[in-house]
Design an enzyme around this catalytic site. Structure first.
Site, PDB file in Angstrom:
ATOM      1  N   ASP A 120      11.293   4.490  -9.371  1.00  0.00           N
ATOM      2  CA  ASP A 120      11.075   5.102 -10.684  1.00  0.00           C
ATOM      3  C   ASP A 120      12.035   6.266 -10.929  1.00  0.00           C
ATOM      4  OD1 ASP A 120       9.102   3.316 -11.204  1.00  0.00           O
ATOM      5  OD2 ASP A 120       7.457   4.761 -11.324  1.00  0.00           O
ATOM      6  N   SER A 150       0.810  -1.208   0.000  1.00  0.00           N
ATOM      7  CA  SER A 150       0.000   0.000   0.000  1.00  0.00           C
ATOM      8  C   SER A 150       0.849   1.267   0.000  1.00  0.00           C
ATOM      9  CB  SER A 150      -0.929  -0.061   1.218  1.00  0.00           C
ATOM     10  OG  SER A 150      -2.009   0.797   1.095  1.00  0.00           O
ATOM     11  N   LYS A 165      -0.582  -4.134  -3.427  1.00  0.00           N
ATOM     12  CA  LYS A 165      -1.880  -3.490  -3.167  1.00  0.00           C
ATOM     13  C   LYS A 165      -1.886  -2.137  -3.861  1.00  0.00           C
ATOM     14  CE  LYS A 165      -5.126  -1.916   0.340  1.00  0.00           C
ATOM     15  NZ  LYS A 165      -5.239  -0.523  -0.086  1.00  0.00           N
TER      16      LYS A 165
END
Length: 457
Positions: A371, A360, A385
């Site tokens: 990234d 989460s 999730k």
């Protein structure tokens, strides 16, 4: 999560009717009031609450939901509850919506109450209404969409507030098989009583807990300071050594961060993304930087998430600008949440530790850092999730609805739902929490080794 922590029931909140800071989401409050107002008049309170839930999920659930499926879910919830109460000869005919969904919901509940409320004794009608509500919300097959009782909301808020409550001082997690696992906080009642990291909790005061939601298990464990709770536990993977431990509750102050300096490395372990977590992490990072840290480790293992705001705030310490996370609603509309523009600077090199219970909000932070190539993600693949919940209050303080309202993607557009985040460096290790931050912690050792190599260049 908290005891939010881990588990298939891990939570990621984007909004609150009443959040831990006491703020109000006016949209959520207005929608709940409008829905209940539309059902006012001859409708009973039970009918009204079902109607509110139906309209909320029909409007805001992140995917379209079939009306008949919701009515069938209500019936399934009632039948399951009656079975647990050992009511014999249960007959509850299915009801078709026939274009009048609210009437079908009302008929199903009214039929169950007329047939079985008296058999259930005092409060039977209300118990059936709760079962109907939980069944309706369970219809989409989404473990994150559910009804929260007033007590469960209080427990959740206490955990995410970082506030004080009567408890025993443990972090609670859940394995995919439904077992509940705990890790005691140092110098707290559970630790003093003999609870060990990795103990499996079988029952609380004689009531089985396997398969229950973490919110419910927390509610069972917490209570008034000075009272005693009995945990029936066994060591991880050693069920034959089951024992009962009596623990006297006390007022607990829950930190979400544990930090230390070791070998020139600032080690910051974050247990959840709660209301105080952003400030706690900031202090831990600044503390390490002021002492000349040569590298940083952000340990998100077993961290099941919390608030989106906290994930964005903590990510922004490392990411000076750009998108941290994007949320997408049922209409496909996308909202990009940007870095806050308050980076600390100089927090390199950075390693983020993750495992199968990193979920989460933890995946938002680790995904964004990966990234932007600002950290090396080390450990094992994360939970996966990639959906966000919003909490809506029910009328008259009768609990709240937790509904999945968005899915999210990382800055590069990765959808991690059921996929997780693959580490840059994979280091296998048992998820046994007893290993974390010990000489047997291979993942932590690998992170330190990686930082030393970076510093040697």
């Amino acid at each position: 999560m908290l005891v939010l922590a881990v588990a298939a029931a891990t939570l990621l909140y984007t909004g609150y009717a009443r959040n831990p800071a006491g703020r109000t989401s006016s949209d959520a409050m207005q929608l709940a009031a409008t829905a209940s107002g539309a059902l006012a008049g001859a409708a009973t309170d039970d009918d009204r609450l079902l109607g509110v839930a139906y309209h909320q999920i029909e409007r805001d659930y992140y995917k379209p939901v079939d009306a008949q499926a919701l009515v069938d879910g209500e019936r399934a919830g009632l039948l399951a509850y009656l079975k647990t109460r050992r009511v014999v000869g249960v007959t509850l005919p299915p009801v078709a919506t026939s274009g009048d969904d609210e009437a079908a919901l009302d008929r199903t509940l009214s039929d169950a109450q007329a047939r079985y409320a008296k058999q259930l004794g005092n409060g039977g009608a209300n118990a059936l209404a709760q079962a109907a509500l939980r069944g309706l919300l369970g219809a989409p097959g989404d473990p994150y969409t559910e009804y929260l009782s007033p007590r469960e909301i209080q427990t959740m808020n206490e955990a995410l507030d970082g506030g004080n409550f009567g408890g025993i001082g443990v972090y609670i997690y859940q394995l995919k098989d439904g077992r509940v696992i705990v890790a005691p906080i140092d110098d707290m009642p559970a630790a003093h009583a003999g609870i060990k990291s990795g103990d499996i909790v079988v029952a609380v005061d004689g009531a089985p807990v396997t398969g229950l939601s973490l919110d419910r298990v927390q509610t069972m464990i917490r209570g008034t300071a000075g009272t005693t709770v009995r945990l029936h536990v066994y060591p991880y993977d050693l069920p034959a050594k089951r024992k009962t431990i009596a623990i006297v509750r006390k007022t607990i102050e829950v930190p979400t961060v544990k930090a230390k300096m070791e070998g020139g490395v600032d080690y910051v372990r974050l247990s959840d993304f709660g209301q105080t977590s952003t400030d706690e992490v900031r202090k831990a990072l600044l503390w390490g930087k002021a002492r000349g840290a040569k590298g940083y480790i952000l340990d998100l293992r077993d961290n099941g998430g919390g608030f989106v705001d906290a994930a964005v705030g903590i990510s922004s310490f490392f990411i000076p600008q750009g998108t941290i996370v994007s949320t997408i609603d049922r209409a496909g509309d996308r909202t990009d949440t940007q870095a806050l523009g308050d980076p600390i600077g100089g927090l390199q090199p950075l390693v983020v530790l993750v495992n199968k219970y990193t979920a989460s909000a933890s995946e938002i932070t680790s995904g964004a850092l990966q990234d932007y190539r600002l950290a090396t993600i080390l450990g094992t693949k994360t939970f996966g999730k990639g959906v966000v919940q919003t909490i809506y209050p029910m009328p008259d303080q009768q609990g709240a609805l937790k509904i999945t309202t968005f899915r999210y993607v990382t800055p590069l557009g990765r959808d991690i739902q059921h996929k997780g985040i693959t580490p840059d460096v994979t280091v296998a290790q048992s998820p046994d929490p007893r290993l974390i931050d010990t000489p047997a912690d291979k993942q932590l050792a690998a992170a330190k080794s990686l930082l030393l190599k970076n510093n040697a260049r």
